[in-house]
Design a protein around this motif. Structure first.
Motif, PDB file in Angstrom:
ATOM      1  N   THR A   7       5.731  -2.823  -4.597  1.00 37.11           N
ATOM      2  CA  THR A   7       6.862  -3.583  -4.400  1.00 37.11           C
ATOM      3  C   THR A   7       6.747  -4.921  -3.722  1.00 37.11           C
ATOM      4  N   GLU A  37      13.284  -2.483   6.238  1.00 34.52           N
ATOM      5  CA  GLU A  37      14.006  -1.249   6.157  1.00 34.52           C
ATOM      6  C   GLU A  37      15.151  -1.224   5.868  1.00 34.52           C
ATOM      7  N   SER A  46      17.336   6.040   3.463  1.00 38.45           N
ATOM      8  CA  SER A  46      16.517   5.059   3.827  1.00 38.45           C
ATOM      9  C   SER A  46      15.319   4.735   3.131  1.00 38.45           C
ATOM     10  N   ASP A  47      14.967   3.528   3.044  1.00 43.09           N
ATOM     11  CA  ASP A  47      13.832   3.158   2.540  1.00 43.09           C
ATOM     12  C   ASP A  47      13.063   1.974   3.478  1.00 43.09           C
ATOM     13  N   VAL A  99       7.582   6.073  -2.911  1.00 43.61           N
ATOM     14  CA  VAL A  99       8.494   5.560  -4.202  1.00 43.61           C
ATOM     15  C   VAL A  99       7.761   4.624  -4.912  1.00 43.61           C
ATOM     16  N   SER A 150      13.518  12.176   2.947  1.00 47.14           N
ATOM     17  CA  SER A 150      14.681  12.728   2.644  1.00 47.14           C
ATOM     18  C   SER A 150      14.485  14.144   3.257  1.00 47.14           C
ATOM     19  N   PHE A 204       9.523  -0.399   3.685  1.00 48.60           N
ATOM     20  CA  PHE A 204       8.664  -1.056   3.044  1.00 48.60           C
ATOM     21  C   PHE A 204       7.678  -1.395   3.891  1.00 48.60           C
ATOM     22  N   GLU A 214       6.505   1.383  -0.612  1.00 55.73           N
ATOM     23  CA  GLU A 214       7.907   1.974  -0.379  1.00 55.73           C
ATOM     24  C   GLU A 214       7.959   3.380   0.027  1.00 55.73           C
ATOM     25  N   TYR A 215       8.371   3.683   1.076  1.00 55.26           N
ATOM     26  CA  TYR A 215       8.659   5.335   1.541  1.00 55.26           C
ATOM     27  C   TYR A 215       9.956   5.542   1.608  1.00 55.26           C
ATOM     28  N   ARG A 216      10.341   6.694   1.127  1.00 53.15           N
ATOM     29  CA  ARG A 216      11.786   7.364   1.296  1.00 53.15           C
ATOM     30  C   ARG A 216      11.798   8.642   2.061  1.00 53.15           C
ATOM     31  N   GLU A 236      18.816   1.149   5.292  1.00 53.23           N
ATOM     32  CA  GLU A 236      19.509   2.453   5.507  1.00 53.23           C
ATOM     33  C   GLU A 236      20.916   2.281   4.847  1.00 53.23           C
TER      34      GLU A 236
END
Length: 216
Positions: A146, A185, A172-173, A142, A163, A175, A159-161, A187
């Protein structure tokens, strides 16, 4: 997996001996890794559940840590325990590569790129798939800049998401600050034990925030 768990338990006993009560500062050296993998590394988090109105439902302190390393097919992996427990589902076998953090699937003995690093914002790649259906889980990068402020300090994070391609039960994200590890994290629509009540709570948010770390 029993062989791996036996090694992990041995590592926990050894790592517990002579451990200092004073955490060290996160490494500031330019090692160019996303998650520093070294036996004895530990991250302490505050996990908070809030309801749809922002009311706090529960707050706990938990941790992630690294046990011993193990060689599989000539490659060195570290036991990364995600929730500070000894349950099999919480244990990952990680190693760092020039592509990022690689996870070993213990059943198929295949590697998966869990967190791509370095990466560009907007990149999407597959981290899990089922050969018998069209279902797959993708990871989206993402952001790569950040800023997250925690009790431990302020960090510039990727930042990872993750899916799912067919359906999403929660969002969920994750960082992650390079050379430090997972900082935060979040959720949405997280599962929550409502005191044994059969009635589920909807709209619960789970946040896991770094409050301290011991990084070698």
């Amino acid at each position: 997996m029993n062989r791996y768990l036996a090694v992990l338990l041995l590592g926990m006993v050894i790592a517990g001996c002579g451990k200092s009560n004073s955490p060290t500062e996160p490494s500031s050296t330019n090692t160019s890794v996303l998650i520093p993998l070294s036996t004895g590394n530990k991250w302490i988090y505050r996990t908070t559940y809030t309801d749809i109105d922002g009311q706090v439902l529960s707050t706990t302190i938990d941790s992630s840590y690294i046990g011993l390393s193990v060689y599989v097919n000539g490659l060195k992996y570290y036991f990364y325990n995600t929730q500070g427990s000894d349950t099999q589902s919480d244990i990952r076998l990680f190693r760092n590569t020039s592509e990022g953090v690689i996870q070993l699937d213990e059943h198929s003995q295949t590697e998966v790129l869990e967190f791509k690093y370095p990466a560009k914002a907007g990149e999407i790649y597959t981290i899990s798939s089922n050969e018998f259906s069209s279902f797959s889980v993708n990871m989206e990068v993402v952001s790569i800049d950040t800023e997250i402020t925690t009790q431990k300090g302020t960090f510039m994070c990727y930042e990872y998401r993750p899916s799912a391609s067919e359906r999403i039960n929660s969002i969920s994200d994750i960082f992650i600050a390079p050379n430090v590890g997972i900082v935060r994290e979040v959720e949405a629509n997280a599962p929550f034990d409502n005191g044994g009540s059969p009635d589920p709570l909807f709209g619960v948010t789970k946040e896991r925030m770094l409050i301290d770390a011991e990084i070698r």
